[in-house]
Write an enzyme that holds these catalytic residues in place. Structure first.
Site, mmCIF file in Angstrom:
data_model
loop_
_atom_site.group_PDB
_atom_site.id
_atom_site.type_symbol
_atom_site.label_atom_id
_atom_site.label_comp_id
_atom_site.label_asym_id
_atom_site.label_seq_id
_atom_site.Cartn_x
_atom_site.Cartn_y
_atom_site.Cartn_z
ATOM 1 N N GLU A 21 -7.001 4.853 7.614
ATOM 2 C CA GLU A 21 -6.863 6.262 7.206
ATOM 3 C C GLU A 21 -8.126 6.739 6.503
ATOM 4 O O GLU A 21 -8.537 7.895 6.639
ATOM 5 C CB GLU A 21 -5.617 6.419 6.320
ATOM 6 C CG GLU A 21 -4.343 6.272 7.143
ATOM 7 C CD GLU A 21 -3.133 5.781 6.385
ATOM 8 O OE1 GLU A 21 -3.114 5.838 5.143
ATOM 9 O OE2 GLU A 21 -2.182 5.312 7.052
ATOM 10 N N GLY A 61 2.003 2.855 10.510
ATOM 11 C CA GLY A 61 2.876 4.008 10.279
ATOM 12 C C GLY A 61 3.522 4.551 11.538
ATOM 13 O O GLY A 61 4.086 5.648 11.530
ATOM 14 N N ASN A 93 0.865 -1.187 0.000
ATOM 15 C CA ASN A 93 0.000 0.000 0.000
ATOM 16 C C ASN A 93 0.894 1.227 0.000
ATOM 17 O O ASN A 93 1.467 1.584 1.027
ATOM 18 C CB ASN A 93 -0.897 -0.015 1.252
ATOM 19 C CG ASN A 93 -1.739 1.254 1.340
ATOM 20 O OD1 ASN A 93 -1.884 1.969 0.350
ATOM 21 N ND2 ASN A 93 -2.280 1.533 2.515
ATOM 22 N N TRP A 94 0.996 1.833 -1.171
ATOM 23 C CA TRP A 94 1.887 2.993 -1.287
ATOM 24 C C TRP A 94 1.267 4.256 -0.677
ATOM 25 O O TRP A 94 1.924 5.278 -0.594
ATOM 26 C CB TRP A 94 2.211 3.248 -2.767
ATOM 27 C CG TRP A 94 3.357 2.423 -3.281
ATOM 28 C CD1 TRP A 94 3.968 1.375 -2.648
ATOM 29 C CD2 TRP A 94 4.037 2.596 -4.523
ATOM 30 N NE1 TRP A 94 4.974 0.891 -3.428
ATOM 31 C CE2 TRP A 94 5.051 1.611 -4.585
ATOM 32 C CE3 TRP A 94 3.891 3.474 -5.599
ATOM 33 C CZ2 TRP A 94 5.914 1.499 -5.686
ATOM 34 C CZ3 TRP A 94 4.743 3.355 -6.698
ATOM 35 C CH2 TRP A 94 5.746 2.378 -6.732
ATOM 36 N N LYS A 95 0.010 4.211 -0.325
ATOM 37 C CA LYS A 95 -0.697 5.411 0.155
ATOM 38 C C LYS A 95 -0.454 6.546 -0.867
ATOM 39 O O LYS A 95 -0.412 6.289 -2.062
ATOM 40 C CB LYS A 95 -0.224 5.799 1.552
ATOM 41 C CG LYS A 95 -0.169 4.604 2.506
ATOM 42 C CD LYS A 95 0.042 5.000 3.916
ATOM 43 C CE LYS A 95 0.332 3.768 4.747
ATOM 44 N NZ LYS A 95 0.044 3.932 6.146
ATOM 45 N N GLU A 144 -5.207 -4.831 10.861
ATOM 46 C CA GLU A 144 -4.247 -3.747 11.001
ATOM 47 C C GLU A 144 -4.581 -2.949 12.256
ATOM 48 O O GLU A 144 -5.432 -2.041 12.215
ATOM 49 C CB GLU A 144 -4.321 -2.801 9.800
ATOM 50 C CG GLU A 144 -4.019 -3.461 8.477
ATOM 51 C CD GLU A 144 -3.491 -2.451 7.486
ATOM 52 O OE1 GLU A 144 -2.342 -2.586 7.094
ATOM 53 O OE2 GLU A 144 -4.218 -1.514 7.130
ATOM 54 N N SER A 164 3.301 -1.436 10.356
ATOM 55 C CA SER A 164 4.752 -1.265 10.533
ATOM 56 C C SER A 164 5.540 -2.557 10.336
ATOM 57 O O SER A 164 6.539 -2.777 11.013
ATOM 58 C CB SER A 164 5.056 -0.661 11.916
ATOM 59 O OG SER A 164 4.511 0.634 12.013
ATOM 60 N N HIS A 208 -9.579 0.936 5.020
ATOM 61 C CA HIS A 208 -8.286 1.253 5.634
ATOM 62 C C HIS A 208 -8.524 2.294 6.727
ATOM 63 O O HIS A 208 -9.355 3.191 6.574
ATOM 64 C CB HIS A 208 -7.328 1.793 4.567
ATOM 65 C CG HIS A 208 -5.918 1.894 5.061
ATOM 66 N ND1 HIS A 208 -5.507 2.924 5.869
ATOM 67 C CD2 HIS A 208 -4.838 1.086 4.905
ATOM 68 C CE1 HIS A 208 -4.223 2.752 6.177
ATOM 69 N NE2 HIS A 208 -3.800 1.633 5.599
HETATM 70 C C1 PEP Z 1 -0.848 0.340 5.798
HETATM 71 O O1 PEP Z 1 -0.836 1.394 5.194
HETATM 72 O O2 PEP Z 1 -1.797 -0.446 5.649
HETATM 73 C C2 PEP Z 1 0.270 0.019 6.683
HETATM 74 C C3 PEP Z 1 0.245 -1.110 7.335
HETATM 75 O O3 PEP Z 1 1.280 0.941 6.767
HETATM 76 P P1 PEP Z 1 2.698 0.747 7.526
HETATM 77 O O4 PEP Z 1 3.266 -0.577 7.074
HETATM 78 O O5 PEP Z 1 3.521 1.899 7.100
HETATM 79 O O6 PEP Z 1 2.399 0.738 8.992
#
Ligand code: PEP
Length: 258
Positions: A98, A177, A10-12, A171, A216, A96
């Protein structure tokens, strides 16, 4: 049951055409790895066509980070399922944290998106449903209650046949993040709960659903997480922007097969 390991990037709102070429080249060099691990790249939607040009041997799949539940119309700034599908996506992330926290993805909208994705024609798309508790909810001992609520709402109208097109990513919001990863036991406990919940609702169909951990995940934390019984792979944010780190995470998922 042996499920194929799955790793989703997931590049966001990160990455660009240069990184597209770099990560695609790194993946191409590891084509053999891609026989053992399903890899899905979710770049910003405008980069999907660049990825489509890079994709090779059908070994890498593409995904959208989000899509609108409506087929078309006055939804400025949004992308329909038809558009992301035409741009090469065959997975769509839904719920997600976010999007839940910053962009109004309520339980009702998430349910509508899941339904729209699973009934999309002519190409059936896969849903990657993200669920996870806040730090305070975990501290209050409410983790399982929160996850159960999110699953029940999002999958309310999903049939056992449709479940074959669903991936679930656990998650924990406090781990996304932040550099704080759930430890393998914490992650496994929630994954086992999700697997049991799916089994109660869907019986045998539950066995095929890939359950991913996200939050993370880095090259050094991936092996222990992916060694857990119910963790079939990962949803990777930050580390998916570094080709070497992302490939190391894919290799950690590959080790599940041995
Ligand atoms: C995500 O965006 O779903 C995610 C898990 O990000 P990160 O790995 O940076 O925590």
């Amino acid at each position: 049951m042996q499920r194929q390991p799955l790793v989703i990037a997931n590049w966001k709102m990160n990455g660009n055409r240069l990184l597209t070429s770099q990560l695609a080249a790194a993946l191409r060099e590891q084509a053999a790895l891609l026989n053992d691990v399903d890899v899905v790249i979710c770049p910003p939607a405008v980069l999907l066509p660049s990825w489509q040009q890079e994709v090779f041997y059908d070994a890498v799949h593409l995904g959208a980070q989000d899509a609108n539940e409506h087929a078309a119309g006055a939804h400025t700034g949004e992308h329909s399922l038809q558009l992301v599908s035409e741009a090469g996506a065959d997975y769509v992330l839904v719920g997600h944290s976010e999007r839940r926290q910053l962009y109004g993805d309520s339980a009702v909208r998430i349910q509508a998106k899941v339904a729209a994705i699973l009934t999309h024609a002519p190409q059936q798309l896969k849903v990657v449903l993200c669920v996870g508790e806040q730090e305070q909810e975990r501290a209050n001992g409410d983790t399982v209650k929160v996850i159960e609520g999110q699953l029940a709402e999002a999958l309310a109208n999903v049939s056992a046949a449709q479940l074959a097109h669903v991936v679930i990513a656990y998650e924990p919001v406090w781990a996304i993040g932040t550099g704080k990863t759930a430890n393998p036991q914490q992650a496994q406990d929630v994954h086992a709960f999700i697997r049991n919940w799916l089994q109660q609702q869907y019986d045998a169909a539950a066995k095929t659903v890939p359950l991913l951990y996200g939050g993370s995940v880095k090259a050094d934390s991936a092996p222990a997480l992916f060694a857990e019984t119910d963790i079939d792979g990962g949803l990777i944010g930050g580390a998916s922007l570094e080709p070497e780190a992302f490939l190391a995470i894919c290799r950690a998922a590959q080790a599940r097969r041995s």
